[in-house]
Design an enzyme around this catalytic site. Structure first.
Site: not given
Ligand code: AMP
Length: 407
Positions: A11, A96, A185, A246, A389
């Site tokens: 990732n 990813r 996601h 964010r 993940e």
């Protein structure tokens, strides 16, 4: 020769590489690690071998110039545990990739043409896709003989109907610049929605689930019969829920207001909304643990940040309830979702009329696996479902490389 069963999952972020090596005979982890602050003088490599249980977590600080050097460091760490990347047991490398646009609806074996398409998507993912590309190219150079598989964060969301994915702006402008809701996601939303159905003992095709992925980045999705029908992140991961740093949803006019009135540049506003907003912008901390601690001390800024975070979350639960019509389960996942019982309790509080409730005792418990936290009488199951993940990327990678996953 034995059939290779190991998968390395990478990732690659803009200045970091997270990795896991898994054995797909049982999807167990052999090693996990992280290279951080790539390009700085104080890069850090943290590596934890998990096989055999004897070896300890190792950490070192050394300058690591770029992603190629980072991957070399990963290879060295793995080799020290006898898990080197030159091993014939390695079946494939899974990556990813954040933005797959509309083209990539499934995990995909990397070819030159695939790389070119990921490159073409850089304008809509300027922070992520270049790092993902570098990660893939570096891994290719290291093991050109192995299948490299790209697993896209956006793929699960490509099933959204146009009513959910299209923004209400001029169609020609939107299409010319590929502006639409993509969602992110996706690997986590796919995995968690499936695991939630499993927890309920039902087939994913039968259940409607609202998934709340609450990590440092946060997103919600509405999943109907295993297909995503709505999600909160948009063209980029900025839209939707309040996140660690964010803003999530704001009136887009805030942006030109800041440009015109405060004289801020597009880049400055980008940084403001992506890095200096959300929980950190509201109270100075983006870690929910710290926010809980400060609330305990009576800190009003931390309290307000928590309230804004939960208010937005509740709005999304209500909205997605309406989108789905019937909800079988609400699943909380990722760092905050799995660990912050007060967030779960507050997000669901007052929604009894919708059949939603949380049992205080069950909510306070901790466990490794997926579990229900709703009382027996609740019409809608509320669940904590740890996301994974990397394992999901490994599973998809191995399947595409021709392996059969048992776990
Ligand atoms: P993730 O991006 O999924 O790794 O989630 C990271 C975030 O999870 C952190 O920034 C924290 O806000 C939150 N987190 C992690 N552990 C806990 C915990 N024990 N209690 C509350 N929040 C937590």
């Amino acid at each position: 020769m034995t059939t290779p069963t190991r998968v390395l999952v990478l990732n690659s972020g803009s200045s970091s590489v997270k990795y896991q090596l898994l054995d797909m005979r049982d999807a167990s982890r052999l090693a996990v690690g992280l290279v951080e602050r790539i390009g700085e003088s104080s890069s850090r490599v943290a590596h934890t071998p998990l096989e055999g249980g004897g070896a300890e977590r190792r950490e070192r600080t050394a300058p690591i110039a770029d992603h190629a050097a980072a991957l070399k460091a990963v290879a060295e760490e793995l080799a020290r545990d006898g898990l080197g990347l030159d091993s014939p047991e390695l079946a494939a490398i899974g990556h990813r990739v954040v933005h797959g646009g509309l083209r990539f609806t499934e995990p995909t074996v990397v070819t030159e043409e695939v790389l070119a398409e990921i490159e073409r998507l850089v304008p809509v993912a300027p922070l992520h896709n270049p790092a993902n590309l570098t990660g893939i190219r570096t891994a290719q150079a290291l093991r050109p003989d192995l299948p490299q598989v790209a697993v896209f964060d956006t793929a699960f969301h490509t099933t959204m109907p146009e009513a959910a994915s299209r923004y209400a702006i001029d169609v020609e402008t939107a299409d010319a610049h590929r502006i639409r809701r993509y969602g992110f996601h996706g690997t986590s939303h796919a995995y968690v929605s499936r695991a939630t159905a499993e927890l309920l003992g039902r087939d994913p095709s039968e259940v409607n689930v609202i998934v709340l992925h609450l990590g440092n980045g946060a997103s919600a999705s509405a999943v109907s019969g295993g297909r995503c029908v709505e999600t909160s992140m948009g063209l980029t991961p900025l839209e939707g829920l309040v996140m660690g740093t964010r803003s999530g949803d704001i009136d887009p006019a805030v942006i030109f207001h800041l440009q015109r009135v405060a004289g801020m540049s597009a880049d400055e506003i980008d940084t403001l909304l992506n890095k200096r907003s959300g929980l950190v912008g509201l109270c100075g901390d983006n870690d929910m643990r710290e926010i809980h601690r400060r609330i305990g001390e009576g800190d009003p800024a931390a309290r307000l940040a928590f309230d804004i975070y939960v208010h937005r979350l509740k709005k999304y639960i209500g909205a997605y309830y309406a989108v789905l019509g019937r909800v079988d389960a609400v699943a909380f996942t990722a760092g905050v979702g799995e660990n912050a019982a007060p967030v779960r309790a507050a997000a669901v509080a007052g929604l009894e009329e919708l059949g939603l409730a949380v049992d205080a005792g069950l909510n306070a418990e901790r466990s490794e696996g997926a579990r229900l936290i709703s009382p027996g009488y609740a019409r809608v199951a509320v669940a904590v479902v740890p996301t994974d993940e990397e394992r999901e990327i490994a599973r998809q990678t191995f399947a595409l490389a021709g392996g059969e996953v048992n776990a």
